[in-house]
Design a protein around this motif. Sequence first.
Motif, PDB file in Angstrom:
ATOM      1  N   GLU A 320       5.498 -13.400 -10.534  1.00 48.40           N
ATOM      2  CA  GLU A 320       6.518 -13.900 -11.466  1.00 48.40           C
ATOM      3  C   GLU A 320       7.487 -12.803 -11.888  1.00 48.40           C
ATOM      4  N   LEU A 321       6.990 -11.569 -11.974  1.00 48.33           N
ATOM      5  CA  LEU A 321       7.848 -10.459 -12.382  1.00 48.33           C
ATOM      6  C   LEU A 321       9.023 -10.311 -11.420  1.00 48.33           C
ATOM      7  N   TRP A 322       8.734 -10.394 -10.114  1.00 48.27           N
ATOM      8  CA  TRP A 322       9.783 -10.165  -9.114  1.00 48.27           C
ATOM      9  C   TRP A 322      10.595 -11.423  -8.836  1.00 48.27           C
ATOM     10  N   LYS A 323      10.046 -12.574  -9.186  1.00 46.17           N
ATOM     11  CA  LYS A 323      10.849 -13.792  -9.027  1.00 46.17           C
ATOM     12  C   LYS A 323      12.019 -13.770 -10.005  1.00 46.17           C
ATOM     13  N   LYS A 324      11.778 -13.279 -11.214  1.00 47.31           N
ATOM     14  CA  LYS A 324      12.866 -13.177 -12.188  1.00 47.31           C
ATOM     15  C   LYS A 324      13.916 -12.171 -11.738  1.00 47.31           C
ATOM     16  N   SER A 325      13.472 -11.041 -11.201  1.00 49.22           N
ATOM     17  CA  SER A 325      14.410  -9.969 -10.860  1.00 49.22           C
ATOM     18  C   SER A 325      15.146 -10.219  -9.549  1.00 49.22           C
ATOM     19  N   GLY A 326      14.578 -11.074  -8.677  1.00 49.73           N
ATOM     20  CA  GLY A 326      15.178 -11.327  -7.374  1.00 49.73           C
ATOM     21  C   GLY A 326      14.509 -10.592  -6.239  1.00 49.73           C
ATOM     22  N   HIS A 327      13.577  -9.690  -6.561  1.00 52.34           N
ATOM     23  CA  HIS A 327      12.903  -8.939  -5.504  1.00 52.34           C
ATOM     24  C   HIS A 327      12.020  -9.842  -4.648  1.00 52.34           C
ATOM     25  N   TYR A 328      11.444 -10.860  -5.258  1.00 51.83           N
ATOM     26  CA  TYR A 328      10.516 -11.729  -4.523  1.00 51.83           C
ATOM     27  C   TYR A 328      11.208 -12.375  -3.335  1.00 51.83           C
ATOM     28  N   GLU A 334      11.089 -12.037   3.381  1.00 49.05           N
ATOM     29  CA  GLU A 334      11.368 -11.278   4.601  1.00 49.05           C
ATOM     30  C   GLU A 334      10.097 -10.652   5.174  1.00 49.05           C
ATOM     31  N   GLY A 335       8.969 -10.934   4.542  1.00 50.92           N
ATOM     32  CA  GLY A 335       7.702 -10.399   5.020  1.00 50.92           C
ATOM     33  C   GLY A 335       7.498  -8.931   4.712  1.00 50.92           C
ATOM     34  N   GLU A 336       8.262  -8.388   3.766  1.00 49.73           N
ATOM     35  CA  GLU A 336       8.185  -6.962   3.475  1.00 49.73           C
ATOM     36  C   GLU A 336       7.322  -6.645   2.265  1.00 49.73           C
ATOM     37  N   MET A 337       6.824  -7.666   1.555  1.00 52.75           N
ATOM     38  CA  MET A 337       5.997  -7.423   0.375  1.00 52.75           C
ATOM     39  C   MET A 337       4.534  -7.721   0.699  1.00 52.75           C
ATOM     40  N   PHE A 338       3.650  -6.831   0.268  1.00 50.79           N
ATOM     41  CA  PHE A 338       2.217  -7.090   0.374  1.00 50.79           C
ATOM     42  C   PHE A 338       1.838  -8.003  -0.790  1.00 50.79           C
ATOM     43  N   ALA A 339       1.508  -9.246  -0.500  1.00 47.82           N
ATOM     44  CA  ALA A 339       1.234 -10.231  -1.550  1.00 47.82           C
ATOM     45  C   ALA A 339       0.086 -11.134  -1.120  1.00 47.82           C
ATOM     46  N   TRP A 340      -0.615 -11.670  -2.124  1.00 47.91           N
ATOM     47  CA  TRP A 340      -1.739 -12.561  -1.853  1.00 47.91           C
ATOM     48  C   TRP A 340      -1.996 -13.424  -3.083  1.00 47.91           C
ATOM     49  N   GLU A 341      -2.752 -14.504  -2.874  1.00 44.16           N
ATOM     50  CA  GLU A 341      -3.119 -15.386  -3.984  1.00 44.16           C
ATOM     51  C   GLU A 341      -4.573 -15.171  -4.360  1.00 44.16           C
ATOM     52  N   GLN A 342      -4.811 -15.199  -5.674  1.00 45.77           N
ATOM     53  CA  GLN A 342      -6.173 -15.005  -6.173  1.00 45.77           C
ATOM     54  C   GLN A 342      -6.283 -15.633  -7.559  1.00 45.77           C
ATOM     55  N   ASN A 343      -7.333 -16.416  -7.759  1.00 41.78           N
ATOM     56  CA  ASN A 343      -7.586 -17.057  -9.064  1.00 41.78           C
ATOM     57  C   ASN A 343      -6.381 -17.859  -9.562  1.00 41.78           C
ATOM     58  N   GLY A 344      -5.713 -18.518  -8.625  1.00 46.46           N
ATOM     59  CA  GLY A 344      -4.600 -19.375  -9.007  1.00 46.46           C
ATOM     60  C   GLY A 344      -3.299 -18.659  -9.265  1.00 46.46           C
ATOM     61  N   HIS A 345      -3.238 -17.355  -9.023  1.00 46.06           N
ATOM     62  CA  HIS A 345      -2.009 -16.592  -9.231  1.00 46.06           C
ATOM     63  C   HIS A 345      -1.658 -15.839  -7.952  1.00 46.06           C
ATOM     64  N   GLU A 346      -0.374 -15.601  -7.778  1.00 42.13           N
ATOM     65  CA  GLU A 346       0.079 -14.785  -6.661  1.00 42.13           C
ATOM     66  C   GLU A 346       0.341 -13.376  -7.167  1.00 42.13           C
ATOM     67  N   TYR A 347      -0.238 -12.397  -6.462  1.00 37.86           N
ATOM     68  CA  TYR A 347      -0.099 -11.000  -6.835  1.00 37.86           C
ATOM     69  C   TYR A 347       0.607 -10.252  -5.702  1.00 37.86           C
ATOM     70  N   GLY A 348       1.136  -9.083  -6.046  1.00 34.74           N
ATOM     71  CA  GLY A 348       1.753  -8.269  -5.020  1.00 34.74           C
ATOM     72  C   GLY A 348       1.790  -6.809  -5.425  1.00 34.74           C
ATOM     73  N   LEU A 349       1.864  -5.932  -4.413  1.00 36.03           N
ATOM     74  CA  LEU A 349       2.092  -4.514  -4.648  1.00 36.03           C
ATOM     75  C   LEU A 349       3.593  -4.297  -4.776  1.00 36.03           C
ATOM     76  N   LYS A 350       3.998  -3.536  -5.760  1.00 31.29           N
ATOM     77  CA  LYS A 350       5.429  -3.475  -6.061  1.00 31.29           C
ATOM     78  C   LYS A 350       6.212  -2.786  -4.942  1.00 31.29           C
ATOM     79  N   PRO A 351       7.324  -3.401  -4.516  1.00 36.15           N
ATOM     80  CA  PRO A 351       8.199  -2.786  -3.525  1.00 36.15           C
ATOM     81  C   PRO A 351       9.221  -1.860  -4.170  1.00 36.15           C
ATOM     82  N   MET A 352       9.460  -2.035  -5.476  1.00 33.53           N
ATOM     83  CA  MET A 352      10.398  -1.207  -6.228  1.00 33.53           C
ATOM     84  C   MET A 352       9.909  -1.152  -7.680  1.00 33.53           C
ATOM     85  N   ASN A 353      10.471  -0.223  -8.447  1.00 31.63           N
ATOM     86  CA  ASN A 353      10.052  -0.031  -9.836  1.00 31.63           C
ATOM     87  C   ASN A 353      10.972  -0.708 -10.851  1.00 31.63           C
ATOM     88  N   CYS A 354      12.088  -1.276 -10.394  1.00 32.18           N
ATOM     89  CA  CYS A 354      13.136  -1.755 -11.305  1.00 32.18           C
ATOM     90  C   CYS A 354      12.619  -2.753 -12.337  1.00 32.18           C
TER      91      CYS A 354
END
Length: 660
Positions: A320-328, A334-354
Motif C-alpha cells: 500500500e505504501l508504494w501504491k500511493k507513491s506510484g512505485h508499485y 514491470e517485474g522489478e519489485m520483489f513482492a509476495w502475499e502473506q497473511n492476506g497482505h502483499e509485502y515487498g522489499l523497497k525499490p526506493m526510499n522516497c
Amino acid sequence: MESRAVKKSTPVTTMSQQEQSAVVVSLPDGSNREFDNPVSVENVAYDIGPGLGEDCVAGIVDSDLVAPEYRIESDANLRIVTPDSDEYVRVLRHSAAHVLAQAVLRQFPNAKLAIGPPTDEGFYYDFDGVELDSDDLAEIEDEMRKIVAEDYDIVREEVPPEEARERLADQPYKLELLSEIEEAGESVTFYRQGEFEDLCAGPHVASTGKIGALSLLEIAGAYWRGDEDEAMLTRVYGTAFDRESELEAFLERKEEAEKRDHRKIGSAMELFSVPDHSPGCVHFHPNGMAIRRELEEFVREKNRELGYEEVKTPELNRAELWKKSGHYEHFKEEGEMFAWEQNGHEYGLKPMNCANHAYLYDHDRRSYRDLPLRFSEFGMCYRNEQSGELSGMLRVRGFTQDDGHAFVRPDQIRDEIARTLAVIREMYAVFGLDVLLKLETKPDDAIGDDALWERAHDALRNALSDEELEYEVAEGEGAFYGPKIAINAEDAIGREWTIGTVQLDFVQPERIGISYVGEDNEEHRPVMIHRALLGSLERFMGVCIEHFAGDFPLWLAPEQVRVLPITDDDAGYAAEIAEEFGDFRVEVDNRDWTLGKKIRAGHDENVPYMVIVGSDEAESGTISVRDRNERQQGDIERSTFRAHLEAEYEEKRRKADFLD
C-alpha cells in the motif's frame, strides 16, 4: 533487428486524406517547420536544403532514432542525423550487426536469428542453433570483411505481413517479433543486402562498404527476451567504426578497461564477492568494508554540510505504501519489485526510499518555518534485475543508496538545487572524476499532471541556467515521478558513468498527500528534491576500483601502511611501529620471505606505503619509508611520517607520496 518498442512509421495506405492534419516539426536551432500533411524525416531534410537531404542517414524524432522514411504524423522535435553526427556511429553499428548475421548464415545456414541492435560500444546479434568458439569468431570476422568489401547496397522494403511470414517461415524468433509488429499496427519493413535480408525497423547506412572498420569481441550466452524461462541463445559481441584509427583506439581502451575490471581487482585484493547463493547481492570482505566505511563517512560529512538528518527506514513494507507513491505500478508491474502475499497482505522489499521518507515527513504537522526539512539514509533497496544484466558491483539486485530527500517550499527550490550540485561537484573532484550534467525530461511512463511536470522542468532549467552550468538534454529519460539532473562522471580512461542524481518531484507530494501550513495558515504542498551524492555505494565503489585500477589514494586504501621487518629479530620493533600507527590501517608482514619478495608483494597489492625496519632503525628509533612509486628514504623520524599521513588522509589527496 533492433527492439521495436519505439514509435515506428505507419504505412501511407492506412491513412486517408481526411485523417491527415498539419504537422509542426521543431528543429534544434529553435525554428519550426509546418507541413500540411504527415511528412517523412527525409522530406523534412530536403525541405531544409538539398544538401542536408542528400546527407540524411536517419532522424531523431523526440528521443527515437528512426529511419529517413519514418513518417512524422504529429508535432515533434526532430534532429537530422548525417555522417557528421554523433549518432551516426549507432546507425553504422546497426548495419554491422546485419553484416554479422549475414556472415553467420553463410557459414551456418541453419542458424536462427533473434535480435541484433547497436549498443553504446558496438553491437551484438543473438543466434540459436549454433555453438561458436574463438576460432569461429575469427572466420566469421573474415567473412564480415568480405561482405564489407563487396559493398552491397542496403535496401529498405516495406512488405505486407502475409509476405513477411512467408519470408520468415524458418525463423521462429522473427515470426514472434512480426506478430508483435502486427498487433501494434506498425508497418513491416525488411532491409536487404546481397542475399541477406532481415526484419528490421532501421535505420542503416547506404551500403555495407560504409562500415569502415570492425572487430568481433566475444561470445556470451543470453536468454531470449532476457527471460530465464526462455531459450538460451548465443550472443556475439562486436564493434564497428568509421575509421580504422578509431577502432584501434577503442581496442586499446578496451584492453586497459579489462585490466581495470573491478571484478578481477576486487577478487585479487579481497574486496568483495557475489556468490551464487546471493545473485546480484554483494558480500563486502574486510578490505572492501574499509573502503565502504570511508565512503559512508565522506557522504555523512557532506550531508551534515547540507543540513541533512540521518534516518533509517525498513526494507520490508506493505505494498500500500508504494501504491500511493506510484512505485508499485512502475516497479511491480514491470517485474522489478520483489513482492509476495502473506497473511492476506502483499509485502515487498523497497525499490526506493522516497515513500518511507515521505512517511517520516508526514509523521508530524509541518509549518513553512520547518522547511527545508532534509532526511538522508544509507537505504538498502532491491530491484529484480535480469540475471543476464548483472555485473559485479556495477549492476546488482541489492544496493545501498546514499539517498536524501529535501522537502522544500517552491521558493526554496533554486537554492537547494544549487547547493546540492555544488557539493556533488566538489565531491567528484576529490576522486578525480570529471562531471557531466544531463537534464533528463519526462519519460513515456510518467505519472502526474502535465502542468506539474512543466513546473518541474522549468525549475531545473532555471537552476542550471542561474548557476551557469553546462548540461545536455536527454529527452524522455527522467524518473517516472519527475525530471532529474543526472550527474555523470568521466573516469581515468574516458569512460562515462551515471552516478549521482538530483530530481525534482511535484507529483509524489500530491499523490501521498503531504503538506505544510503556510504563512497564510492554509495547507500547501511541499516539493520533494530527491538526491544521491554518490548514488549506489556498490556501483560507486565498483567505479572507484576501475578508476584507480585498485591503486587507491591513502584515505581509501584498505591497507594504508605495511611494516616490513628485515629479519625475525626485527619483529618486535615492527610490532611497536604498527601499534604506534594503529589509528591507520596497518599490517605487519611477518612472512618468512626475503625483503625483496615482501617489497614486490606490497607493490603488487597496491599498498601506498611500506615501512622497512631493521637493526639500524631499531637502534636509532627511526624508519625507512618506501612509497608506491618505488622510491625509498631512510632515517625518517616517526613523527614526520605521522604528520604526513594525517595530512594526506585528511586532505583526501587522490594520489600523494611521502617522498614527492
